[in-house]
Design a protein around this motif. Structure first.
Motif, PDB file in Angstrom:
ATOM      1  N   ALA A 184       0.809  -1.221   0.000  1.00  0.00           N
ATOM      2  CA  ALA A 184       0.000   0.000   0.000  1.00  0.00           C
ATOM      3  C   ALA A 184       0.844   1.273   0.000  1.00  0.00           C
ATOM      4  O   ALA A 184       0.439   2.284  -0.581  1.00  0.00           O
ATOM      5  N   ASN A 185       2.027   1.239   0.649  1.00  0.00           N
ATOM      6  CA  ASN A 185       2.766   2.500   0.826  1.00  0.00           C
ATOM      7  C   ASN A 185       4.052   2.611   0.024  1.00  0.00           C
ATOM      8  O   ASN A 185       4.689   3.669   0.013  1.00  0.00           O
ATOM      9  N   ALA A 186       4.487   1.541  -0.633  1.00  0.00           N
ATOM     10  CA  ALA A 186       5.824   1.514  -1.234  1.00  0.00           C
ATOM     11  C   ALA A 186       6.013   2.616  -2.267  1.00  0.00           C
ATOM     12  O   ALA A 186       7.013   3.350  -2.244  1.00  0.00           O
ATOM     13  N   ALA A 189       6.080   6.098  -0.636  1.00  0.00           N
ATOM     14  CA  ALA A 189       7.284   6.268   0.187  1.00  0.00           C
ATOM     15  C   ALA A 189       8.507   6.542  -0.682  1.00  0.00           C
ATOM     16  O   ALA A 189       9.342   7.399  -0.360  1.00  0.00           O
ATOM     17  N   LEU A 190       8.626   5.828  -1.800  1.00  0.00           N
ATOM     18  CA  LEU A 190       9.778   6.018  -2.679  1.00  0.00           C
ATOM     19  C   LEU A 190       9.696   7.341  -3.428  1.00  0.00           C
ATOM     20  O   LEU A 190      10.709   8.032  -3.607  1.00  0.00           O
ATOM     21  N   LEU A 191       8.498   7.717  -3.867  1.00  0.00           N
ATOM     22  CA  LEU A 191       8.349   9.011  -4.534  1.00  0.00           C
ATOM     23  C   LEU A 191       8.729  10.156  -3.603  1.00  0.00           C
ATOM     24  O   LEU A 191       9.369  11.125  -4.014  1.00  0.00           O
ATOM     25  N   SER A 192       8.351  10.030  -2.341  1.00  0.00           N
ATOM     26  CA  SER A 192       8.699  11.060  -1.365  1.00  0.00           C
ATOM     27  C   SER A 192      10.199  11.088  -1.099  1.00  0.00           C
ATOM     28  O   SER A 192      10.810  12.157  -1.004  1.00  0.00           O
ATOM     29  N   ALA A 193      10.814   9.900  -0.978  1.00  0.00           N
ATOM     30  CA  ALA A 193      12.238   9.822  -0.643  1.00  0.00           C
ATOM     31  C   ALA A 193      13.125  10.348  -1.756  1.00  0.00           C
ATOM     32  O   ALA A 193      14.197  10.909  -1.500  1.00  0.00           O
TER      33      ALA A 193
END
Length: 465
Positions: A184-186, A189-193
């Motif tokens: 659900a969050n991968a 989370a990667l776009l934000s990082a």
């Protein structure tokens, strides 16, 4: 019978306050006749107002007395440091307040105080052993962060005596923003990082990656330190003054980096491991396209990671970070300072005893690791919206040294440090000679690219997205 000396219930003597490092953004220096001068400002870590004076010789001797000297000997040594000579002494308040002096700090500038303790006066003031001007004028950022400061040289593969590049950079990580990846969050989370620009400047983002044994809740330490870099896009710009074109590298947009992580053409080891995790999270079947991976053993390992993640036996945690290169003057200074084995820069290198599985049995073996410690990083934004740091100072006198394996994050994993009887050892004081595996000057994602990114920043046009 009352055995005061032996009793476990006896009152314990209160410990003296641990000396600390404090960085302030200066507001004013208050000097009154017959009294010590006070520096008033805002603590950059707590954002609280503070007032600090310098220690006198007696106070400084108590804080700095060595095991092999008497208090009187310490007073003599500290007197020489504080009072010294006209040419060499502790910076004085009058000098810091003098715009003509090289240690001058004006309103809005940054001052660092070391071995700071409370004065115990009713006004809540502090006293410090030493003061250093980090930046004399306003407009410079300073933040207390968890960072690894790397200093070293890259040598030619064919001729190890030849130095092809040198590097000084700070890898700043955000354990408070670490994420356990799920289906659900991968992506988010990667776009934000991997966002390549913040409100002030361009970024060179990365994520640290570690796998977690879900049964024990511990970090899997058999794996190497894993760091996933963004996609770098090669470009050419014309140097019209010299009549030549030169190559620059731009950090891709976050969305393009996420696509790049799943691209079969990307055979970077750590990207492959992250890709295997993402495939394991994505559904009940299927494996990543590993057709470009030459090693059959590596392909097998990667597919095992897919199976372990899919079965719920293993989780993956990403810790976002950003690499910030040193400015030219800082780089030159750090390359010299690192050769002094007692210099604090050597605190970022060391080894830990970590558990590994050998022939089916767990053993503890020393592993050379990157050390992360609380650090005050002072930075500016230069031409081309390129961020560089001018100072990097340990934030604690006796820093807590953590590696990727023992790092505490917001996810509160069971402490690998406790499980593995963690022992951070002193680093080899020899000058860094980076291995080919760590620093390949011919690889697109190597530190040579950092050098080219730094060079690119000389032109405002170089890093325009």
């Amino acid at each position: 019978m009352q055995l005061n000396a032996l009793s476990n219930n006896r009152a314990k003597r209160a410990k003296a306050a641990e000396p600390k490092t404090v960085v302030i953004r200066l507001n004013e220096i208050v000097a009154e006749a017959g009294k010590p001068s006070f520096f008033h400002g805002i603590d950059v870590d707590t954002q609280e107002p503070v007032k600090i004076r310098m220690m006198n010789v007696d106070e400084g001797a108590i804080v700095n007395v060595r095991k092999d000297e008497s208090l009187e000997q310490a007073k003599g040594r500290i007197h020489n440091q504080y009072v010294g000579t006209d040419a060499k002494h502790r910076p004085r308040a009058a000098e810091i307040g003098n715009p003509e002096n090289k240690v001058h700090c004006g309103k809005g500038g940054l001052l660092m105080f070391t071995k700071v303790q409370p004065t115990n006066d009713p006004d809540g003031s502090l006293k410090a052993h030493w003061v250093e001007t980090l930046e004399g004028r306003p407009g410079t950022s300073c933040e207390k962060v968890l960072a690894h400061v790397a200093v070293g040289e890259i040598k030619d593969k064919e001729n190890p005596e030849k130095i092809v590049a040198s590097f000084v950079h700070a890898d700043i990580i955000r354990p408070e923003s670490a994420t356990i990846l799920s289906a659900a969050n991968a992506k988010d989370a990667l776009l934000s990082a991997f966002v390549n620009r913040d409100e002030e400047a361009l970024r060179k983002p990365f994520v640290l990656l570690r796998l977690i044994d879900n049964e024990s809740g511990k970090v899997i330490t058999d794996l190497p330190e894993m760091r996933v870099n963004p996609q770098l896009i090669e470009d050419k710009i014309e140097d019209h003054d010299n009549g030549v074109s030169r190559t620059v590298f731009r950090v891709a947009e976050a969305g393009d980096t996420v696509k790049y992580l799943m691209d079969p053409e990307n055979t970077d080891r750590d990207s492959l491991i992250l890709r295997s995790v993402l495939v394991g999270l994505s559904g009940p079947s299927g494996y990543p396209d590993l057709s470009k991976v030459e090693s059959a053993e590596l392909r097998s390992d990667l597919n095992q990671i897919v199976d372990a993640v899919r079965a719920g036996a293993v989780s993956a945690e990403i810790i976002p970070g950003e690499r910030v290169a040193a400015g030219p003057a800082t780089k030159s200074s750090f390359l010299k300072q690192i050769q002094n084995e007692k210099h604090p820069l050597n605190s970022y290198r060391g080894s830990q005893f970590l558990p590994v599985v050998v022939d089916g049995k767990e053993e503890r073996k020393p592993r050379t690791v990157k050390i992360y410690a609380n650090t005050f990083v002072t930075s500016k934004v230069g031409a081309g919206d390129y961020r560089f740091f001018t100072k990097a100072n340990l934030a604690e006198q006796s820093p807590t040294k953590q590696s990727l394996y023992t790092l505490a994050t917001v996810n509160d994993l069971k402490a690998t440090a406790e499980a593995s009887k963690d022992r951070v050892q002193a680093a080899n004081p020899a000058f860094v000679e980076a291995s080919d595996e760590q620093f390949d000057p011919y690889a697109l994602s190597g530190d040579e690219v950092d050098a080219q990114l730094a060079a690119s920043a000389d032109s405002a046009a170089d890093l325009v997205m």
